[in-house]
Write a protein that holds these residues in place. Structure first.
Motif, PDB file in Angstrom:
ATOM      1  N   UNK A  61       0.729  -1.217   0.175  1.00 23.26           N
ATOM      2  CA  UNK A  61      -0.052  -0.050  -0.102  1.00 23.26           C
ATOM      3  C   UNK A  61       0.848   1.363  -0.188  1.00 23.26           C
ATOM      4  N   UNK A  62       0.572   2.301  -0.627  1.00 25.01           N
ATOM      5  CA  UNK A  62       0.888   3.643  -0.913  1.00 25.01           C
ATOM      6  C   UNK A  62       0.250   4.619   0.003  1.00 25.01           C
ATOM      7  N   UNK A  63       0.454   4.941   1.418  1.00 21.22           N
ATOM      8  CA  UNK A  63      -0.322   5.606   1.937  1.00 21.22           C
ATOM      9  C   UNK A  63       0.164   7.222   2.085  1.00 21.22           C
ATOM     10  N   UNK A  64      -0.671   8.152   2.166  1.00 20.29           N
ATOM     11  CA  UNK A  64      -0.067   9.443   2.665  1.00 20.29           C
ATOM     12  C   UNK A  64       0.792  10.200   1.796  1.00 20.29           C
ATOM     13  N   UNK A  65       1.050   9.470   0.570  1.00 22.70           N
ATOM     14  CA  UNK A  65       1.969  10.323  -0.636  1.00 22.70           C
ATOM     15  C   UNK A  65       0.904  11.071  -1.558  1.00 22.70           C
ATOM     16  N   UNK A  66       1.133  12.325  -1.769  1.00 22.41           N
ATOM     17  CA  UNK A  66       0.382  13.237  -2.396  1.00 22.41           C
ATOM     18  C   UNK A  66       0.791  13.781  -3.604  1.00 22.41           C
ATOM     19  N   UNK A  67       2.514  13.660  -3.585  1.00 17.42           N
ATOM     20  CA  UNK A  67       2.857  14.596  -4.687  1.00 17.42           C
ATOM     21  C   UNK A  67       3.642  13.609  -5.856  1.00 17.42           C
TER      22      UNK A  67
END
Length: 329
Positions: A61-67
Motif C-alpha cells: 500500500x502507498x499511503x499518505x503520498x500526495x505529490x
C-alpha cells in the motif's frame, strides 16, 4: 482531493516511464470491477498499490503520498536501494543540505538487524533523503557514536536515536521520523489538519486554549517541554479557542469556554477520548497524563450533559452520562 491525486499519479507515471520502463502503471475504475475491489479490499479512493515480481498476493500500500515527486521516490525505494551509501563527509554534507530534513544512519558495520530496520524505514518515508555510513571519519566528524539514527533539520542535528539490535521496529521509527515534518507542537488549522492526519501516530493530545491570553506563553512552553519527551508516541496539537473556524472540534470534544485551558487525548483508532485529571497545564501534570495513557491506566472520558433538574419527576426517568451508573447499577 481524489482528482488532484490522480493527476499527480499520472505525472509520476509519465516521468518514471522514461527512467524505469520496467515499472508498469495502471488505473482501475472499481465501480465496474466489483471482484477486484473485493479481492484487494479497496475502501478509500484513490488507493495506490504496488505489485512486486508479478504476484497479486500482498501488494504494498502507498499511503499518505500526495505529490508526484514523493511518489517517484517511494516507487524507486521499493524497487531499488532505499538509502544512499555515504563514504565521505562531503557526501554526508551534500545529503544534509539538499533538503530541509535528512536522516543518516551511523553504523559500526552495514550487515545487522538495525541496518535492515533502517532500510525498511527509509522505504516508508519518501518525504526525506536517507543515507547510511560505516565510515569512521564521517562518524567522528559529527561526533556521533555508531549505531545511531540522526535527524538533521535545516543542516543541524535535531534528534539522535540509538539503534539497538532488535529493539526498534520499522513502525516506531517511521512514526518518530515523520513527526519531524511537523513542528514539535502543531497548531490546528485548515492547512495543518491534512499534515497532522498524514503522520502515522494514532495518539493525539490537544491543548484547547485562547492564544491571546496572558497565561498563554507559560502554558505553551510547558506543553512544548512535554512534547519533546513523547515525540513519536503522542502528537501534540494546539487548538486556539478564539478561532471561530475551530467550532466543530470544540463540539466534538464538548469543550465550553469555561473549560479552557483544557487538555484531551484522542486515540484515532478507537475514537476514545481522555481528559487530563489535573486542571493546571504544568509539565508535571502533562507528563503524568501522557504516561498513564501510554501505560493503559488513563480513564476514558465520556462527556455527559448536566443532569436535568426534573430527571426523576416522571415515571420514565431521564438518564445522562453523569447519573447513568448511580441509577442503573
Amino acid at each position: 482531493s481524489s482528482q488532484n491525486l490522480s493527476a499527480e499519479f499520472a505525472e509520476a507515471a509519465r516521468q518514471l516511464k522514461k527512467e524505469t520502463p520496467r515499472i508498469q502503471f495502471g488505473r482501475i475504475d472499481v465501480t465496474h470491477q466489483h471482484d477486484l475491489r473485493k479481492e484487494f479490499n479497496i475502501q478509500a479512493f484513490p488507493t495506490v498499490k504496488l505489485f512486486v515480481n508479478g504476484s497479486r498476493e500482498d501488494p504494498i500500500d502507498c499511503k499518505g503520498v500526495r505529490k508526484a515527486s514523493t511518489f517517484i521516490i517511494w516507487v524507486k525505494r521499493r524497487t531499488g536501494p532505499s538509502t544512499v551509501l555515504i563514504n565521505s563527509t562531503d557526501q554526508a554534507e551534500a545529503l544534509i543540505k539538499a533538503d530541509d530534513l535528512a536522516v543518516i544512519g551511523f553504523f559500526r558495520e552495514l550487515h545487522n538487524d538495525s541496518v535492515e530496520v533502517f532500510r525498511e524505514t527509509a522505504r516508508e518515508v519518501p518525504e526525506m533523503p536517507f543515507g547510511m555510513t560505516a565510515s569512521e571519519d564521517v562518524c567522528a566528524n559529527y561526533g556521533i557514536q555508531r549505531n545511531s539514527l540522526v535527524v538533521f533539520k535545516k543542516g543541524k542535528p535535531v534528534h539522535n536515536e540509538e539503534l539497538e539490535d532488535g529493539r526498534q521496529n520499522k513502525l516506531g521509527l517511521t512514526r518518530l521520523i515523520k513527526t519531524f515534518t511537523l513542528d514539535l507542537v502543531t497548531e490546528y488549522n485548515i492547512e495543518t489538519s491534512v499534515k497532522i492526519f498524514d503522520v502515522p501516530v494514532e495518539n493525539h493530545i490537544l491543548l484547547f486554549t485562547p492564544t491571546n491570553s496572558e497565561a498563554f506563553m507559560e502554558i505553551y512552553e510547558n506543553y512544548q517541554s512535554a512534547a519533546a519527551e513523547f515525540r513519536g508516541k503522542i502528537l501534540f496539537v494546539l487548538v486556539d479557542t478564539d478561532e471561530a473556524r475551530n467550532g466543530r472540534i470544540f463540539e466534538y470534544f464538548r469543550i465550553r469556554d469555561i473549560d479552557v485551558p483544557a487538555v484531551r487525548i484522542l486515540n484515532l483508532t478507537s475514537d476514545a477520548k481522555y481528559k487530563m485529571p489535573a486542571d493546571e497545564v504544568t509539565v508535571e501534570n502533562l507528563k503524568e497524563f501522557c504516561q498513564s495513557y501510554l501505560n493503559g491506566k488513563a480513564k476514558q472520558h465520556l462527556p455527559s450533559e448536566e443532569i436535568p433538574q426534573d430527571w426523576d419527576k416522571m415515571p420514565v426517568k431521564v438518564l445522562v452520562g453523569k447519573n447513568f451508573n448511580s441509577i442503573i447499577f
